[in-house]
Design a protein around this motif. Structure first.
Motif, PDB file in Angstrom:
ATOM      1  N   MET A  17      -3.499  15.321  10.147  1.00 29.86           N
ATOM      2  CA  MET A  17      -2.917  15.236   8.988  1.00 29.86           C
ATOM      3  C   MET A  17      -1.513  16.186   8.549  1.00 29.86           C
ATOM      4  O   MET A  17      -0.634  15.647   8.243  1.00 29.86           O
ATOM      5  CB  MET A  17      -3.852  15.679   7.785  1.00 29.86           C
ATOM      6  N   ALA A  18      -1.438  17.043   9.117  1.00 27.36           N
ATOM      7  CA  ALA A  18      -0.532  18.066   9.176  1.00 27.36           C
ATOM      8  C   ALA A  18       0.656  17.610   9.846  1.00 27.36           C
ATOM      9  O   ALA A  18       1.909  17.518   9.156  1.00 27.36           O
ATOM     10  CB  ALA A  18      -0.643  19.453   9.403  1.00 27.36           C
ATOM     11  N   LEU A  19       0.215  16.938  11.105  1.00 29.29           N
ATOM     12  CA  LEU A  19       1.476  16.529  11.895  1.00 29.29           C
ATOM     13  C   LEU A  19       2.186  15.326  11.310  1.00 29.29           C
ATOM     14  O   LEU A  19       3.489  15.175  11.401  1.00 29.29           O
ATOM     15  CB  LEU A  19       0.992  16.049  13.341  1.00 29.29           C
ATOM     16  N   ARG A  20       1.231  14.243  10.792  1.00 27.47           N
ATOM     17  CA  ARG A  20       1.847  13.143  10.041  1.00 27.47           C
ATOM     18  C   ARG A  20       2.801  13.611   8.799  1.00 27.47           C
ATOM     19  O   ARG A  20       3.694  12.904   8.120  1.00 27.47           O
ATOM     20  CB  ARG A  20       0.686  12.239   9.557  1.00 27.47           C
ATOM     21  N   GLY A  21       2.335  14.843   7.933  1.00 27.46           N
ATOM     22  CA  GLY A  21       2.974  15.225   6.683  1.00 27.46           C
ATOM     23  C   GLY A  21       4.204  16.231   7.330  1.00 27.46           C
ATOM     24  O   GLY A  21       4.854  16.406   6.313  1.00 27.46           O
ATOM     25  N   ALA A  24      -0.022  22.506  11.684  1.00 26.89           N
ATOM     26  CA  ALA A  24      -0.842  21.906  12.724  1.00 26.89           C
ATOM     27  C   ALA A  24      -1.177  22.680  14.040  1.00 26.89           C
ATOM     28  O   ALA A  24      -1.994  22.728  14.917  1.00 26.89           O
ATOM     29  CB  ALA A  24      -0.057  20.572  13.174  1.00 26.89           C
ATOM     30  N   ALA A  25       0.002  23.350  14.396  1.00 28.58           N
ATOM     31  CA  ALA A  25      -0.096  24.328  15.588  1.00 28.58           C
ATOM     32  C   ALA A  25      -1.026  25.373  15.419  1.00 28.58           C
ATOM     33  O   ALA A  25      -1.878  25.725  16.528  1.00 28.58           O
ATOM     34  CB  ALA A  25       1.338  24.804  15.886  1.00 28.58           C
ATOM     35  N   THR A  84      13.048   9.942  11.372  1.00 24.10           N
ATOM     36  CA  THR A  84      12.701   8.619  10.518  1.00 24.10           C
ATOM     37  C   THR A  84      11.101   8.393  10.503  1.00 24.10           C
ATOM     38  O   THR A  84      10.398   8.469  11.437  1.00 24.10           O
ATOM     39  CB  THR A  84      13.086   7.569  11.683  1.00 24.10           C
ATOM     40  N   ARG A  85      10.677   8.077   9.250  1.00 23.67           N
ATOM     41  CA  ARG A  85       9.258   8.154   8.972  1.00 23.67           C
ATOM     42  C   ARG A  85       9.076   6.555   8.611  1.00 23.67           C
ATOM     43  O   ARG A  85       9.534   5.825   7.831  1.00 23.67           O
ATOM     44  CB  ARG A  85       9.000   8.853   7.702  1.00 23.67           C
ATOM     45  N   LEU A  86       8.068   5.781   9.349  1.00 21.69           N
ATOM     46  CA  LEU A  86       7.663   4.456   9.015  1.00 21.69           C
ATOM     47  C   LEU A  86       6.889   4.298   7.863  1.00 21.69           C
ATOM     48  O   LEU A  86       5.906   5.098   7.564  1.00 21.69           O
ATOM     49  CB  LEU A  86       6.992   4.060  10.241  1.00 21.69           C
TER      50      LEU A  86
END
Length: 243
Positions: free
Chosen positions: A154-158, A164-165, A233-235
């Motif tokens: 979730m952190a990566l996607r945000g 995340a690390a 770029t976020r899809l």
């Protein structure tokens, strides 16, 4: 509606989608195959083969899935339309699957697998906030390590790479940890992670990734702590949720 308009292709698709959403895969397959035998239009057959491809893949029938995908590719007038149909069907089935899993979990299902499947489906749909809220409510029902992996995803996607690390580094070396650490600017952690992965096996591309991290580490030192401007770029899908 189907009984009143048995010749309606649209009604057949709606009913098949309803069967899929309620877990009646056998009924959906039967209806789609009957409609396939009846239909002659290229576009109609394309939509049916795409649905049958996804249904077969979901049931683990690789041969049938490959057949329907090949037929769909043959019927598609161009590759873009074909990919669009596949994408639309995949999203529709993801949404119906998420709804089915959500209902099962909300009814009090105690299976950790159902909860994890729901959370991952929500993430695939880009519904990160809903997934995070559900995980917060039911974290005690999931193994702590798996909960950490989900929170890290979730952190990566945000775009919160540092968090995340932090979540991933206690779970052992992984590609995700190396990526998150590098994007957070912790090149040393990223390099150590990739070095461990290289020692552990011959996964393709690891040495290339490691060389890139070494280079970025040198660049960061030369820049004296200044960070390069990075654009992303976020899809997003039809409902505007980030991918």
């Amino acid at each position: 509606m189907r009984s009143q308009t048995p010749e309606s292709h649209a009604c057949a698709l709606l009913l098949a989608d309803h069967y899929l959403a309620t877990g009646k895969d056998a009924e959906a397959a039967r209806l789609l195959k009957e409609e396939l035998d009846r239909c002659r239009g290229r576009g109609e057959r394309l939509s049916l083969h795409v649905r049958l491809w996804r249904l077969s893949a979901g049931r683990g029938d690789d041969d049938a899935a490959r057949h329907h995908l090949d037929e769909a590719a043959r019927l598609a007038p161009d590759r873009n339309q074909f990919l669009m149909r596949v994408h639309e069907t995949h999203l529709a089935l993801l949404r119906s699957g998420a709804a089915r899993l959500r209902e099962r979990v909300e009814r009090g299902a105690r299976r950790s697998a159902d909860l994890q499947a729901m959370l991952r489906t929500l993430l695939d749909l880009g519904q990160v906030r809903e997934a995070a809220a559900a995980l917060d409510r039911r974290a005690s029902e999931i193994e702590p390590q798996e909960a950490s992996r989900l929170r890290a995803e979730m952190a990566l996607r945000g775009g919160d790479y540092a968090r995340a690390a932090e979540l991933l580094k206690h779970l052992g070396p992984s590609r995700a940890l190396a990526f998150a650490a590098a994007r957070a600017g912790d090149y040393a952690l990223s390099a150590r992670t990739l070095e461990a992965l290289v020692r552990g096996g011959a996964e393709p591309g690891l040495e290339t990734s490691l060389a890139r991290v070494y280079r970025d580490m040198v660049v960061a030192d030369l820049m004296g702590g200044r960070r390069r401007l990075v654009g992303e770029t976020r899809l997003s899908f039809g409902d505007g949720a980030p991918a």
